[in-house]
Design a protein around this motif. Structure first.
Motif, PDB file in Angstrom:
ATOM      1  N   VAL A   1     -18.079 -15.042 -43.635  1.00 42.66           N
ATOM      2  CA  VAL A   1     -17.283 -15.266 -42.433  1.00 42.66           C
ATOM      3  C   VAL A   1     -17.157 -13.929 -41.719  1.00 42.66           C
ATOM      4  O   VAL A   1     -17.172 -12.868 -42.348  1.00 42.66           O
ATOM      5  CB  VAL A   1     -15.879 -15.860 -42.738  1.00 42.66           C
ATOM      6  N   ALA A   2     -17.052 -13.989 -40.394  1.00 38.64           N
ATOM      7  CA  ALA A   2     -16.942 -12.760 -39.601  1.00 38.64           C
ATOM      8  C   ALA A   2     -16.259 -13.082 -38.282  1.00 38.64           C
ATOM      9  O   ALA A   2     -16.202 -14.242 -37.863  1.00 38.64           O
ATOM     10  CB  ALA A   2     -18.328 -12.163 -39.344  1.00 38.64           C
ATOM     11  N   GLY A   3     -15.753 -12.051 -37.645  1.00 37.43           N
ATOM     12  CA  GLY A   3     -15.131 -12.223 -36.345  1.00 37.43           C
ATOM     13  C   GLY A   3     -15.083 -10.905 -35.605  1.00 37.43           C
ATOM     14  O   GLY A   3     -15.167  -9.838 -36.219  1.00 37.43           O
ATOM     15  N   ASP A   4     -14.921 -10.981 -34.294  1.00 39.98           N
ATOM     16  CA  ASP A   4     -14.836  -9.758 -33.497  1.00 39.98           C
ATOM     17  C   ASP A   4     -13.526  -9.689 -32.707  1.00 39.98           C
ATOM     18  O   ASP A   4     -13.360  -8.834 -31.859  1.00 39.98           O
ATOM     19  CB  ASP A   4     -16.038  -9.637 -32.560  1.00 39.98           C
ATOM     20  N   LYS A   5     -12.610 -10.586 -32.989  1.00 42.81           N
ATOM     21  CA  LYS A   5     -11.305 -10.608 -32.309  1.00 42.81           C
ATOM     22  C   LYS A   5     -10.259  -9.929 -33.183  1.00 42.81           C
ATOM     23  O   LYS A   5     -10.513  -9.535 -34.322  1.00 42.81           O
ATOM     24  CB  LYS A   5     -10.875 -12.067 -32.046  1.00 42.81           C
TER      25      LYS A   5
END
Length: 189
Positions: free
Chosen positions: A145-149
């Motif tokens: 899982v990954a995110g940029d927020k």
């Protein structure tokens, strides 16, 4: 004979006039063309109050539940969860090892990528850890899982925050791209 030629000419002129009117009176209004050529945006399948058990090698890996699921085939194969969904992850003995939830999700069926948006929360019960963000990308094939927020990570002894993160899907390994918060540092003097 003269009447036949006149009738033939009259028919030819009438026919050419009709063709001219039809050809030159056509107008291609962009909005009308778009309506006619519009790709069908209705789901191929739809279900309410669903529960799906996903298994690998005969063992249930996770259970997904959602109040509404819609499967689209055109223009690409996706499964949408417009009213959100809940996940429960299990270990090999079927003990609950974690949970996940989001207000909206869309699964790209051919790639194994799931986009989660709106109050996304992932929990690892064993580590007593919780990640909260507004957008997360789950790669089911790579089990990440990954995110940029903006993201908040709640641990038993502290809370850290940052922008952007990367983790395994069970949150056993994780990192923040741009961390912030209070960090405990040992003084070995």
């Amino acid at each position: 004979m003269k009447k036949l030629k006149t009738l033939h000419r009259l028919l030819c002129i009438s026919f050419l006039s009709l063709i001219s009117v039809l050809l030159f009176s056509c107008k291609n209004d962009i909005k009308e063309v778009a309506k006619v050529t519009k790709v069908d945006s209705l789901p191929a399948q739809s279900a309410q109050n669903i529960r799906v058990d996903y298994s690998e090698n005969g063992k249930i890996v996770y259970t997904l539940s959602s109040p509404l699921i819609r499967k689209y085939i055109v223009p690409q194969e996706v499964t949408a969860f417009p009213k959100g969904f809940n996940l429960v992850f299990y270990d090999t003995l079927r003990n609950q090892k974690g949970t996940g939830r989001a207000n909206y999700g869309i699964s790209h069926d051919n790639t194994g990528i799931v986009e989660l948006t709106g109050n996304v929360v992932m929990v690892n019960n064993e580590k007593k850890m919780r990640i909260e963000t507004e957008k997360m990308i789950w790669n089911k094939n790579q089990k990440t899982v990954a995110g940029d927020k903006a993201v908040r990570v709640y641990l038993p002894d502290r809370m850290v925050y940052g922008t952007g993160f990367n983790a395994t899907e069970d949150l056993s390994k994780w990192s923040l791209v741009h961390p912030g918060g209070t960090f405990l540092v040992k003084d070995d003097r």
